[in-house]
Motif scaffolding. Structure first.
Motif, PDB file in Angstrom:
ATOM      1  N   ASP A 192       0.828  -1.206   0.000  1.00  0.00           N
ATOM      2  CA  ASP A 192       0.000   0.000   0.000  1.00  0.00           C
ATOM      3  C   ASP A 192       0.861   1.253   0.000  1.00  0.00           C
ATOM      4  N   ARG A 193       2.006   1.187   0.670  1.00  0.00           N
ATOM      5  CA  ARG A 193       2.907   2.340   0.694  1.00  0.00           C
ATOM      6  C   ARG A 193       3.386   2.670  -0.714  1.00  0.00           C
ATOM      7  N   LYS A 227       0.582   4.239  -2.744  1.00  0.00           N
ATOM      8  CA  LYS A 227       0.341   5.634  -2.365  1.00  0.00           C
ATOM      9  C   LYS A 227       1.440   6.540  -2.922  1.00  0.00           C
ATOM     10  N   ALA A 281       0.738   7.162  -6.489  1.00  0.00           N
ATOM     11  CA  ALA A 281      -0.398   8.082  -6.629  1.00  0.00           C
ATOM     12  C   ALA A 281       0.035   9.518  -6.356  1.00  0.00           C
ATOM     13  N   ASP A 282       0.891   9.702  -5.360  1.00  0.00           N
ATOM     14  CA  ASP A 282       1.390  11.042  -5.057  1.00  0.00           C
ATOM     15  C   ASP A 282       2.276  11.568  -6.190  1.00  0.00           C
ATOM     16  N   PRO A 342      -5.851   1.283  -6.919  1.00  0.00           N
ATOM     17  CA  PRO A 342      -4.526   1.247  -6.286  1.00  0.00           C
ATOM     18  C   PRO A 342      -3.458   0.875  -7.313  1.00  0.00           C
ATOM     19  N   LYS A 361      -0.851  -0.883  -8.165  1.00  0.00           N
ATOM     20  CA  LYS A 361      -0.031  -2.028  -7.784  1.00  0.00           C
ATOM     21  C   LYS A 361       0.271  -2.955  -8.952  1.00  0.00           C
TER      22      LYS A 361
END
Length: 597
Positions: free
Chosen positions: A394-395, A398, A401-402, A467, A469
């Protein structure tokens, strides 16, 4: 002031107390664990504290590495342990356990500091154990062992070790063999005169800006001076990091300055070359902007791939195995490091070509070299991604995404839509960006380009509507960067009016700064840029759509003014927030040890 607590029986002739004072510690003594715990509680919670065995024998630099590095809340070497404020609670808890009946660890060690470290390690407290190499750090058990340890200390020149460790273990060929052999001594000279890495970083920036000003004169003498000064700036650029490692002067502000000033220096120099060429009647602003776009997109590929795989599991592939095998053959390591055109090789090429040829030739060589390097590195990373079975966290999702920098338009258009199939996300981003660039190149400023930009906004939103991934989702941020920067470049070139390309150069530079700032916030585990900032400057899709609308609505001269105003507005907002954050934040003290690009 830092405090060191010496524990155990003093040893006649020991230099440990003087060594600790030379490192800035206020030294207190304790005869047993109970007194050590009492003294530990008396040290203010906002100060560093160390517990050191009075019988410690070792090099001063071993103590420096173990007890003064600001990057780690907890650190230890044999016979010594230290805690910064963030690690004080864990140290206090471990000390209390060791002082209680029966102790707190099943590991049989003789000295209090080592018992506390064993307890911290058992608690998985994240104690940093620096690599000492040939440096000595021991607590001898008897006089004979003490004499042997002292002989071992005398046999190793810790200053030579300190100088060697000041240089990055992984760097480019030009830096390793043409700069570092003497820049490390400049770093030591600076350290002995109390200069800080930030001061050297600033000197490097000023030198590069003077080089850019020399290039802007457009004279042969100015070009020669610019090339010499650019190399001098790079020497100082290497020196600041070596000074930080030599004296362990790491800081949050220093990490930010070191990371962002490299880009500011390089892009300011591109602008200087373009100005110098214009004085001679040659307009190379499109080449200068193209070089900046290509170089920034290269970096985004690096950043995105690394963040996507920062903590991936099952991170193996035949391509990675082949790469490791090639690394075992000495000469291939240097060849592979040179062909990716890291900063040392790149600046050397720019400096030499500036002095001997023309800005146009310099930019042609730079574009060809960077394009080849980008193709090589990106192809290798795509192959690794396709052949590995990695579970991304998940890190990582994220972070991607950032890095995508999606704004309110993308959020609005995809709100409530079902998640897209993962494999289509990078294809959407690539197709949308490519269609926009081709349309801009064919039609120039027009409503057809606005329509293509509208489709790009929709596809960009779809790309991040799940997400991130997937195996190739790390390509999405560089696709977005290429689409935005490339569109600005093409429309400014198509405007065909004086000032349009320099204005576009300023806008891309301001936006690129924002993207680099986001990268280094993520690297420092400080989170990405705040949501209000991303919304205020529109996100990548909002800015791209706005530029296409301005190009369609306005005349060429008005479009140039609009680009200039947009560049100034974006620069003011992102610089204000960036400076506010890095100067006042509690982000961890780090120093960039990543790719030498």
């Amino acid at each position: 002031m830092s405090t060191a607590i010496l524990t155990g029986q003093p040893v006649p002739g020991s230099s440990i107390e003087g060594d600790l004072r030379s490192l800035g510690f206020d030294v207190r003594t304790a005869t047993d664990a109970a007194e050590t715990e009492t003294l530990l509680a008396q040290v203010p919670a906002d100060q560093r504290v160390a517990v050191v065995d009075a019988g410690f024998v070792g090099h001063l630099h071993a103590l420096r590495l173990g007890l003064t590095d600001p990057r780690f809340p907890l650190a230890a070497i044999p016979g010594a342990v230290t805690a910064q404020p963030a690690g004080r609670q864990a140290l206090t808890r471990a000390m209390a356990r060791e002082n209680s009946a029966g102790g707190g660890t099943a590991v049989a060690v003789d000295h209090l500091a080592d018992r506390v470290v064993a307890a911290l390690d058992a608690d998985d407290a994240g104690v940093h154990h620096p690599e000492l190499g040939s440096l000595v750090a021991v607590v001898p058990a008897d006089p004979q062992a003490r004499n042997e340890a002292r002989q071992a200390v005398a046999a190793v020149d810790d200053e030579a070790v300190r100088l060697k460790s000041a240089v990055k273990s992984r760097d480019g060929f030009f830096t390793t063999y043409c700069i570092s052999p003497y820049s490390r001594y400049i770093a030591r000279w600076c350290a002995r005169r109390g200069l800080t890495p930030n001061q050297v970083t600033t000197a490097s920036l000023i030198t590069a800006l003077i080089a850019a000003a020399c290039a802007a004169t457009g004279t042969r003498g100015g070009f020669v001076a610019a090339g010499v000064l650019l190399i001098a700036s790079f020497v100082l650029d290497c020196t600041d990091g070596q000074l930080a490692r030599y004296s362990l002067q790491y800081s949050t502000l220093g990490a930010w300055l070191d990371a962002t000033f490299d880009r500011a220096k390089e892009y300011a120099y591109y602008a200087g070359l373009a100005l110098g060429a214009a004085r001679g009647g040659d307009d190379v602003w499109a080449l200068a902007l193209g070089a900046m776009v290509l170089q920034t997109c290269r970096h985004v590929v690096d950043f995105s791939f690394n963040e996507a795989n920062h903590d991936a599991t099952a991170n193996t592939s035949p391509t990675a195995a082949l790469s490791d095998k090639l690394d075992s053959v000495g000469w291939t390591v240097w060849i592979r490091r040179m062909i990716v055109l890291p900063i040392g090789e790149r600046w050397a090429i720019i400096a030499v070509l500036t002095a001997l040829t023309t800005p146009r030739i310099t930019f042609y060589a730079l574009l060809i070299g960077c394009a080849f390097a980008a193709t090589y590195t990106t192809a290798g990373r795509v192959l690794r991604s396709l052949t590995r079975k990695a579970q991304r966290t998940d890190r990582a999702a994220k972070a991607l995404a950032d890095l995508a920098d999606s704004g309110p338009l993308a959020e609005l258009l995809t709100r409530g839509l079902p998640d897209k199939v993962h494999g289509l996300a990078p294809l959407n981003a690539a197709f949308g960006g490519a269609l926009l660039a081709v349309t801009a190149a064919v039609f120039g400023p027009s409503w057809q380009v606005v329509a293509a930009a509208g489709l790009y906004v929709v596809l960009a939103g779809e790309s991040v509507n799940h997400p991130l991934k997937g195996a190739l989702d790390w390509l999405i941020p560089p696709f977005f960067r290429a689409a935005e920067y490339g569109t600005v470049l093409i429309l400014a070139a198509k405007a065909d009016v004086n000032g349009a390309l320099p204005a576009a150069f300023g806008l891309v530079a301001a936006v690129a700064y924002h993207h680099y700032d986001t990268v280094y916030r993520i690297r420092g585990n400080a989170g990405a840029s705040p949501a209000w900032l991303v919304r205020a400057i529109g996100g990548h899709e909002g800015r791209t759509l706005l530029v296409t609308v301005l190009a369609a609505l306005l005349t060429a001269s008005q479009f140039t003014v609009a680009l200039t105003a947009l560049a100034v507005a974006v620069a003011l907002v992102v610089l204000f927030e960036s400076i506010r954050f890095w100067v006042s934040s509690g982000a961890p003290a780090v120093h960039d040890e990543g790719e030498p690009a």
